[in-house]
Motif scaffolding. Structure first.
Motif, PDB file in Angstrom:
ATOM      1  N   SER A   5       0.808  -1.219   0.000  1.00  0.00           N
ATOM      2  CA  SER A   5       0.000   0.000   0.000  1.00  0.00           C
ATOM      3  C   SER A   5       0.839   1.265   0.000  1.00  0.00           C
ATOM      4  O   SER A   5       0.313   2.352  -0.269  1.00  0.00           O
ATOM      5  N   VAL A   8      -1.318   1.383   6.615  1.00  0.00           N
ATOM      6  CA  VAL A   8      -2.400   0.939   5.741  1.00  0.00           C
ATOM      7  C   VAL A   8      -2.131  -0.512   5.369  1.00  0.00           C
ATOM      8  O   VAL A   8      -0.997  -0.883   5.043  1.00  0.00           O
ATOM      9  N   HIS A   9      -3.145  -1.344   5.423  1.00  0.00           N
ATOM     10  CA  HIS A   9      -2.986  -2.758   5.111  1.00  0.00           C
ATOM     11  C   HIS A   9      -2.302  -2.923   3.746  1.00  0.00           C
ATOM     12  O   HIS A   9      -2.631  -2.209   2.793  1.00  0.00           O
ATOM     13  N   ASP A  54      -4.634  -3.181   0.688  1.00  0.00           N
ATOM     14  CA  ASP A  54      -5.767  -2.251   0.604  1.00  0.00           C
ATOM     15  C   ASP A  54      -5.927  -1.795  -0.836  1.00  0.00           C
ATOM     16  O   ASP A  54      -5.012  -1.208  -1.410  1.00  0.00           O
ATOM     17  N   THR A  77      -2.474  -4.229  -5.565  1.00  0.00           N
ATOM     18  CA  THR A  77      -3.388  -5.189  -4.943  1.00  0.00           C
ATOM     19  C   THR A  77      -3.278  -6.534  -5.642  1.00  0.00           C
ATOM     20  O   THR A  77      -3.085  -6.596  -6.857  1.00  0.00           O
TER      21      THR A  77
END
Length: 822
Positions: free
Chosen positions: A483, A488-489, A492, A498
């Motif tokens: 990310s 933040v994951h 995400d 991703t």
């Protein structure tokens, strides 16, 4: 040969006369124990044993399992050679690649050891060489034994597979993957030879190519090795342009220099689809005090700039590649090693695979982190073709220890590979790892790690420092996915890159439409390989989706169940293996086409898709578009369509279908579009005409009138949008629920220009009409697939094969298929 102190260096390959034998052990079968066989160098143990007819083909049936002993055995390569002519001050043994844990001896004296497949080694042999019959031995320890010893010493760490691949700097997928066999190799896998030199040699040339305005610069960082402490001169020039040569003298006692060659108004190198790929010859020459050439280095370079935009915005943070200040939508594919045994991947084979990628409208290859840094041919072809390359550092799906000796190996490997690849314009992004940061967050690693290292220091500290120091011309991204922020994951979708794997693992592929990523770096869906590939690899009789060979060549956890889940959601129940084979391949193609078209329809917010995966390394049921024998699956044709420069697609918006036109070309797209709601019999129920005006590198969404989006009977109707040669369709119901008429058509086969042209005219609708000529001739290929015809429409398939195919067989099941040929 002239005086050694002014003589040019000489490189002599040592590829002939090698033998191979196993070190005795209880696991070695009697037919191999004690045998000495001829060895091909470069090569590996498996290919040598195969050539000697001592093992069966590991790619066939379940032979892989019976060959597991090879990876647990020590192996010895041996050759003899004479000292080369010439009075060189130094004679070095140069090993471009040894796989992996090796001890090298010359005339009974140990000269070095290695522990890393991904780097080169150099050993000084000068004092040990005799005039004739020098005995060179390379002893390879079992990679398993080494990796397991490191694991036991450092403490186990979690990974995606029950193998110790993260404890050795070796191609991870040698230890098996969910698409690959477990074939743990050993051998002299790259060139090996002698380098004779005097006075000094070029130890390293690292070109950094920079574009600023109308000026190009090649900054050359040079290091030399010496045997004589005298001044030497480095000369550099770029051919074919108006550029001043650069020259610098390295004083006695020093080893490094920086030269800059400036080029006025160079032609820019562009990605495919955006312009040409001009390259310039760059030559660096090392000269001694007398002006005689001692050594030289050559590379073709291209002038271009690249940057990565991750500036936070109202939605999160984008991930947009800019080349020459032009933002690109990445239409990518993931690349795995094209063969378990790398020396079988020739330049011609790579060129063919690149042809397949280009023809599918791909513009980027991501070299995945569980494989290898690819060959020089790979990057040279990418430069030549304008195919962008994203290069992972080699860490994948595991917690990697950061202790010694592995840390030093990682430092050396990364520095060497960054230096080797720095001059390639196609390389636009370094990535720290594949899925390891995500794994630490979501794969239950933290408790078993109990505070032990897992690679975080590599990805967030060590590797970015190496790239910043050695190759600041390219962006670095810590992981795929990532990310961009610790808070933040890592997966995400609103930030960075991703991976989408819930679709394949747990959900229907229509769930792709619930994902809205800024950049999707992995997503995929499985299908079996081509029928001819299966028949070559498997002896199953009868062939069935769960027959022994099919089961062995399905490496994904619950793979068959996931394939069946996908079929049940969309397509009629297979009646036999032929149905299963066609429908699973069709479902794969539809899944990826739906995902790609959805993501591309949000161009601007989403700026890239990298499909998992382009290629396979052996015959296997997998996510690939091109199978292990190089045959194109229906997915390849769907990818070509969904990755086209101009894409017309119908997408759900606000509960109803809308028309989206995506223009990734450099020219505006103007077209009159007719959108019709009609029955399966071809009778129109509603119709409208729309004017498309889509600027270059943008997308446009057009709402459709309610009379088009609301069918009278969903199972009997569809939408068709035509814009010149571009067509998009939307079915209001799943195939399993549609009231399909039994397929009816006329088919004519004609020979023309060495091909067979199969013209099919539909009497009824024909859904996803596809021809599989490889069922008749393994060499046969067809130009098109997945064609839907309305009643009265025609299409022509062009078939190329080594021999003319029977027209009746060519135009009937199971060679010619469609969904409604029930």
């Amino acid at each position: 040969m002239s005086d050694a102190r002014g003589s040019r260096s000489v490189r002599l390959p040592l590829h002939d006369g090698w033998t191979l034998r196993s070190v005795p052990g209880p696991q070695v079968p009697p037919e191999v124990d004690g045998r000495v066989v001829a060895a091909t160098v470069p090569g590996c143990v498996h290919t040598d044993l195969l050539a000697a007819d001592l093992i069966p083909d590991p790619y066939l049936d379940d032979n892989e399992t019976a060959l597991a002993w090879i990876g647990r055995t020590d192996w010895v390569y041996e050759t003899t050679f004479d000292r080369p002519d010439g009075d060189h001050q130094r004679l070095d043994l140069v090993c471009a690649g040894l796989d992996t844990v090796a001890t090298i001896t010359l005339n009974g004296v140990e000269v070095g050891r290695t522990e890393n497949m991904h780097r080169a080694y150099r050993f000084d042999l000068t004092s040990l060489l005799r005039a004739e019959d020098n005995n060179l031995v390379v002893h390879f320890d079992s990679a398993y034994r080494y990796a397991e010893a490191q694991r036991d010493r450092l403490g186990d760490r979690p990974n995606a597979y029950p193998e110790p691949f993260q404890f050795i700097r070796k191609m991870a997928c040698n230890f098996g993957w969910d698409w690959g066999p477990t074939l743990v190799t050993a051998g002299i896998w790259q060139e090996i030879g002698l380098h004779g030199w005097s006075t000094a040699r070029l130890a390293m040339v690292r070109p950094l190519v920079i574009v600023e305005g109308h000026t190009g610069r090649a900054e050359l960082h040079v290091e030399v090795d010496r045997v004589t402490d005298v001044p030497v001169t480095v000369h550099a020039e770029v051919a074919g342009v108006a550029a001043e040569a650069a020259e610098v003298t390295i004083p006695a006692g020093e080893r490094s220099a920086l030269l800059t060659v400036t080029v006025d108004r160079p032609e820019l190198w562009w990605p495919r689809g955006h312009g040409d790929q001009p390259r310039y010859d760059l030559t660096v020459t090392l000269r001694g005090p007398d002006g005689a050439a001692l050594d030289d280095w050559h590379r073709r370079i291209g002038f271009r700039s690249v940057r990565l935009d991750t500036t936070p915005d109202a939605h999160g943070a984008p991930f947009t590649l800019h080349v020459n200040d032009v933002p690109l939508f990445v239409r990518g594919v993931n690349w795995i090693p094209d063969d378990v045994f790398p020396t079988r991947v020739t330049r011609d084979r790579l060129a063919h695979r690149f042809d397949q990628a280009e023809a599918a409208n791909v513009n980027l290859l991501r070299v995945w982190g569980g494989g290898r840094y690819e060959s020089d041919d790979f990057y040279d072809l990418a430069d030549e073709r304008g195919l962008l390359v994203q290069q992972d550092f080699l860490f994948a799906c595991a917690a990697y220890p950061e202790e010694e000796p592995l840390r030093t190996e990682v430092v050396t490997e990364a520095a060497e590979q960054v230096t080797r690849l720095a001059g390639h314009p196609s390389l636009v992004l370094w990535t720290g790892n594949n899925e390891n940061i995500w794994g630490w967050h979501d794969w239950d690693w933290q408790q078993p790690l109990a505070g032990r290292t897992w690679g975080h220091g590599y990805y967030l500290d060590l590797l970015p420092r190496i790239v910043a120091e050695l190759d600041p011309t390219r962006p670095y991204w810590p992981g795929s996915p990532y990310s961009g922020r610790d808070d933040v994951h890592p997966n995400d979708p609103a930030y960075g890159t991703t991976h989408i794997w819930d679709v394949w693992n747990t959900d229907d592929y229509t769930k792709y439409r619930e994902h809205l990523p800024r950049f999707v770096a992995e997503f995929g869906y499985q299908a079996p390989p081509a029928y001819a590939t299966l028949r070559r690899a498997l002896s199953d009789e009868p062939l069935a989706h769960d027959s022994p060979g099919m089961a062995h060549h399905q490496k994904a956890t619950d793979g068959d169940l996931k394939l069946r889940r996908g079929l049940d959601a969309h397509l009629p129940v297979p009646r036999d293996f032929d149905d299963w084979h066609y429908l699973t391949q069709l479902n794969q193609a539809r899944a990826i086409q739906l995902g790609v078209e959805h993501f591309r329809s949000h161009r601007g917010y989403c700026m890239g898709t990298i499909v998992w995966q382009l290629n396979d390394c052996w015959p296997v049921t997998s996510w690939a578009a091109v199978d292990g024998d190089g045959r194109r699956k229906p997915l390849w044709y769907a990818l070509r369509r969904s990755y086209a420069d101009r894409l017309l697609t119908v997408q759900p918006r606000d509960g109803g279908p809308a028309l989206v036109a995506v223009n990734d070309s450099g020219r505006p797209w103007h077209a009159t579009t007719t959108v019709t709601r009609l029955t399966l019999a071809g009778d129109p129920r509603a119709k409208t005409t729309l004017e498309l005006a889509v600027p270059a590198h943008t997308s446009v969404t057009l709402e459709l009138p309610a009379e088009l989006t609301r069918p009278d009977e969903a199972r009997d109707e569809l939408l068709v949008a035509d814009a010149g040669p571009d067509r998009a369709r939307w079915f209001f119901a799943e195939d399993r629920d549609v009231h399909w008429p039994t397929a009816s058509f006329d088919a004519v086969v004609e020979e023309a220009d060495g091909t067979q042209r199969v013209r099919v005219t539909a009497r009824t609708i024909l859904r996803d009409l596809t021809l599989f000529p490889d069922r008749l001739d393994p060499s046969a290929e067809v130009d098109e697939a997945l064609v839907t015809l309305l009643p009265g429409e025609s299409t022509t398939f062009v078939v190329r094969s080594s021999t003319p195919l029977d027209p009746t067989a060519l135009t009937s099941r199971p060679v010619l298929r469609c969904v409604n040929d029930r």
